[in-house]
Structures are given as C-alpha cells and as structure tokens.
Design a protein around this motif. Sequence first.
Motif, PDB file in Angstrom:
ATOM      1  N   PRO A 220       3.183  -3.411   9.837  1.00  0.00           N
ATOM      2  CA  PRO A 220       2.154  -3.379   8.785  1.00  0.00           C
ATOM      3  C   PRO A 220       2.706  -3.918   7.473  1.00  0.00           C
ATOM      4  O   PRO A 220       3.920  -4.033   7.296  1.00  0.00           O
ATOM      5  N   GLY A 221       1.824  -4.262   6.562  1.00  0.00           N
ATOM      6  CA  GLY A 221       2.243  -4.813   5.286  1.00  0.00           C
ATOM      7  C   GLY A 221       3.034  -3.827   4.453  1.00  0.00           C
ATOM      8  O   GLY A 221       2.935  -2.609   4.630  1.00  0.00           O
ATOM      9  N   ALA A 222       3.810  -4.358   3.514  1.00  0.00           N
ATOM     10  CA  ALA A 222       4.655  -3.508   2.684  1.00  0.00           C
ATOM     11  C   ALA A 222       3.821  -2.549   1.829  1.00  0.00           C
ATOM     12  O   ALA A 222       4.143  -1.363   1.716  1.00  0.00           O
ATOM     13  N   PHE A 223       2.734  -3.052   1.244  1.00  0.00           N
ATOM     14  CA  PHE A 223       1.912  -2.185   0.384  1.00  0.00           C
ATOM     15  C   PHE A 223       1.292  -1.051   1.190  1.00  0.00           C
ATOM     16  O   PHE A 223       1.338   0.115   0.782  1.00  0.00           O
ATOM     17  N   ALA A 224       0.711  -1.377   2.341  1.00  0.00           N
ATOM     18  CA  ALA A 224       0.088  -0.336   3.161  1.00  0.00           C
ATOM     19  C   ALA A 224       1.117   0.691   3.619  1.00  0.00           C
ATOM     20  O   ALA A 224       0.844   1.899   3.645  1.00  0.00           O
ATOM     21  N   SER A 225       2.309   0.212   3.953  1.00  0.00           N
ATOM     22  CA  SER A 225       3.357   1.117   4.430  1.00  0.00           C
ATOM     23  C   SER A 225       3.811   2.060   3.331  1.00  0.00           C
ATOM     24  O   SER A 225       3.846   3.287   3.509  1.00  0.00           O
ATOM     25  N   PHE A 226       4.160   1.508   2.165  1.00  0.00           N
ATOM     26  CA  PHE A 226       4.633   2.344   1.064  1.00  0.00           C
ATOM     27  C   PHE A 226       3.526   3.265   0.559  1.00  0.00           C
ATOM     28  O   PHE A 226       3.752   4.463   0.336  1.00  0.00           O
ATOM     29  N   ALA A 227       2.329   2.721   0.362  1.00  0.00           N
ATOM     30  CA  ALA A 227       1.242   3.511  -0.202  1.00  0.00           C
ATOM     31  C   ALA A 227       0.857   4.672   0.711  1.00  0.00           C
ATOM     32  O   ALA A 227       0.627   5.796   0.253  1.00  0.00           O
ATOM     33  N   THR A 228       0.807   4.403   2.011  1.00  0.00           N
ATOM     34  CA  THR A 228       0.423   5.459   2.952  1.00  0.00           C
ATOM     35  C   THR A 228       1.508   6.516   3.061  1.00  0.00           C
ATOM     36  O   THR A 228       1.221   7.726   3.021  1.00  0.00           O
ATOM     37  N   TYR A 272      -6.389   5.532   9.595  1.00  0.00           N
ATOM     38  CA  TYR A 272      -7.108   4.266   9.408  1.00  0.00           C
ATOM     39  C   TYR A 272      -6.167   3.119   9.034  1.00  0.00           C
ATOM     40  O   TYR A 272      -6.173   2.075   9.676  1.00  0.00           O
ATOM     41  N   THR A 273      -5.349   3.318   7.999  1.00  0.00           N
ATOM     42  CA  THR A 273      -4.543   2.197   7.488  1.00  0.00           C
ATOM     43  C   THR A 273      -3.478   1.737   8.479  1.00  0.00           C
ATOM     44  O   THR A 273      -3.161   0.549   8.545  1.00  0.00           O
ATOM     45  N   LEU A 274      -2.929   2.669   9.246  1.00  0.00           N
ATOM     46  CA  LEU A 274      -1.856   2.320  10.183  1.00  0.00           C
ATOM     47  C   LEU A 274      -2.301   2.355  11.637  1.00  0.00           C
ATOM     48  O   LEU A 274      -1.506   2.034  12.523  1.00  0.00           O
TER      49      LEU A 274
END
Length: 436
Positions: A220-228, A272-274
């Motif tokens: 997954p993208g860096a933003f989605a990973s860190f934010a989640t 949802y995000t991951l």
Amino acid sequence: MWSLCAVLLVVVMLTVMIAWGKVQPLLAFVVAAMAAALMLGVPSEKIPGAIEKGIGDLLGSLVVVICVGAVFGKLIADSGAARRIAIGLVETLGPARMPVAMTVTGFVVGLPLYYNVGFVLMIPLIFSLVAQSGRPAVALGMPLLAGLSIAHGFLPPHPSPTALVAAVQADLGTTLLYGLIVALPTLCIAGPLFALTLKRIRAQPAPVFQGAPIPEHELPGAFASFATALLPVLLLGAFTLATLLDPALSRPLAFFANPLVVMLASYLVAVYTLGLGRGRTLAQVMASAQEALREIAPILLIIAGAGALKQVLTEAGVSAQLGAQLASLPVPPLLLGWAVATLIRVCLGSATVAGLTAAGVVGPLVESTGVNPNLMVLAVGAGSLMFSHVNDSAFWMFKEYFGLSLKDTFRSWTAMETLAGTFGIVFVLILSLLVG
C-alpha cells in the motif's frame, strides 16, 4: 514482616512452577494465588471469589482493547503497510539513527496512550523494522517500550500520575513540566543506552504480526500506511489535547476518547484502507482477524492469572500493611514515597495500582513534611516502575510477544523497568535540590 516473606515465597513458587516445572502460567498463577491467600490469612470461603474477581477486573479492562489491537496489528502486517512504514523509516533515518527514532516514537506515542494500548499498537512496527533492518528484536524494540513505560509512570494524563496530583494537591501543569525534565534523561539511560547491552538476546517474535512477504510494488502507499497505523495515536492525542485545553470537553468527548472506541474505529478504517479499498474481500480480511485472535488467546490467559494473584494480595491487605510499616521509618519524604510505591509494585505488579495505592500513604506525608507535592508525584511514579516481574501483566506481554525465556525477560524487561525507576528517583532528588 510475615506479609513480605509470604509474598516473596509466592513469587519464588510461581517462578519455579513456570520456569522449572513448565506449568501452564494460568494454572501456576491460580495455585500461587491460593497459596498466597492461605499464608496471608484470607478466609477460605473468600479465596475463589477473589480469584474470579481479579481475573474479571483485569481482563474486563484489557481484553477487548488487546484483541482489537491484535487484529488491527495483524491487518497492518498482512496488508504490507507495516513493511511500507519500515522501508520508509529505514530509508529516511538510516540504520545508525534507528534507536533514537524508536526512543522518540515510544515517548511521543506514550504521552496519550495507556501502556498496554501503545504496546499492542507498536509491536507490528517493531517487528517490521526488525525484518527490514536485520537488528535484534529486543535491542531495537526496548527504546520504544521504555518510552511508553516511562510516559505511563511519570506523566499526566495517565491514571496514576493524574490521581496522585489530586491526592497530594499538586499542580497538573507543574507536574507535567517537572515530569518531562525527569523523564527525558531517564529515558535516554533506560532506553537506547541500555539497549546496547541487549544485542545478544535472541527473540522468537510471535508470528501473529509477521505477514507473508509481499513484493514492494504491491505494498500500500506510504500515506495510507502511515496514516492508518498512526490513526489511534492521532485520535487519542487529539482528544487528550482538547480536554487539556478545555476541561469542559472531557465529558462530551469521554465516549470518543475511550481507547476501546478509538481502537475499534481505527480498525474499521483499516479494514477499508488496507483491505476492501485495495480489492480484498471482507472474508479475507476477517480470516486475518480470526488468526490474530487465536494467537492472542494464550497471552490473555497469562494476564488473567496475573489479575488473580494481584486481587488476592489486595484482599489480604498486603500493600496497606507494608506501606504503614515503611511510613514509620526515618527516611526522607521523596525517598519514602518512592520506596512505598516500589514495595507495592513488587507485591501487586501493576504500576498503576502501585501509584494509586501509594497515594493513600504519601498524601498525609506531603502535608506533614511540606515536601514539594509535584516532586512527590514523580517520586511515586518512579517507584511504581521498579522490579516488574512475574505478577505484572506487562512482563508477560513482553515475554510472549517477543518469544523470550524467563531469564532473558528478567535480563531485558525487568532490568529496563528497574533502571527507569532507579534513575527516575535519582533525577527527582537532583531536581529537588534546584526547585525545593
């Protein structure tokens, strides 16, 4: 004197049963709790109820948070988000600065999070960084866990320091400021410096957070990973800051700021995000959750056993007896507060319980001696971290998640907590020379 001897005998019995006899920890705890109750004069008809109450009270406050945290962490690992975070940190900071980054992360995360919540949340990131960097798991993870523990023991808004502020009529803001002054040098010693001595300890981390390798282009993208992954921290931090700035918000935000609600909401976002947002089916995501819950069950049973022993010692009045005996000694007030909390910590295991119980002893002491109440809060906080051992649920969480022997757990976790408590009181005493 007999109370202290009885507690020491029970601790030795428990250690021998688990380390030498290989008795299942929950059974060992129940047997030890019964033996302690009989030695300390608890009426026999009350012993089963005390054991059940201890198990229920401790699991009642932890079980859902730990389980939701486990499935949250498992999803972060299985989706590749933890690996993406690890790659980003290693590339940005470089291997040489990794211990510093872990120390800062643990302390910052520990400011708003209860220790158990922060531990469950950060474990997947620790193991991912271990896989990415090749560093020993205990040496890499200890600075982060030291940050979590020291923040929990010293600083408001954690339960024990906050309650102590009220009990000794200290000032919350001043205590927080003094707490930062004491906590930061203590953390440097108990965290990254102490971790240098742990490189030879070989851990066998619990497989629950070690997801199957995923090609880097499929992560997954860096933003989605860190934010989640950091969403629980951000939410709890925001709620805590809001209530500190405006205490009137504490009641309206109480539901949303509860760690259980925050962890559950964060998990739903992660689903949802991951998961669903990346093409995975709900059945696939839930399969990951089922596996995580199977892996977490033995740890919950160990925590339950620790709760049984803690409750029996509480019912027997051990902490009150020892505290009263110690209060009669000719000892400087700050050192006395530290010693009271240390004895209660050794007997009951929980840092929070040690701090809260010590408040009843040191409250009148502060009034009669005129000692700085803000420093007394920190002295008790330092004592509440001392000598974590087999009656502390955090001891068993660390041991089981990292897959360590009892010997290595004492060598790493117990030693770190003892260093934090020892240097904590040293820095409190030094600060007392400057501020009175």
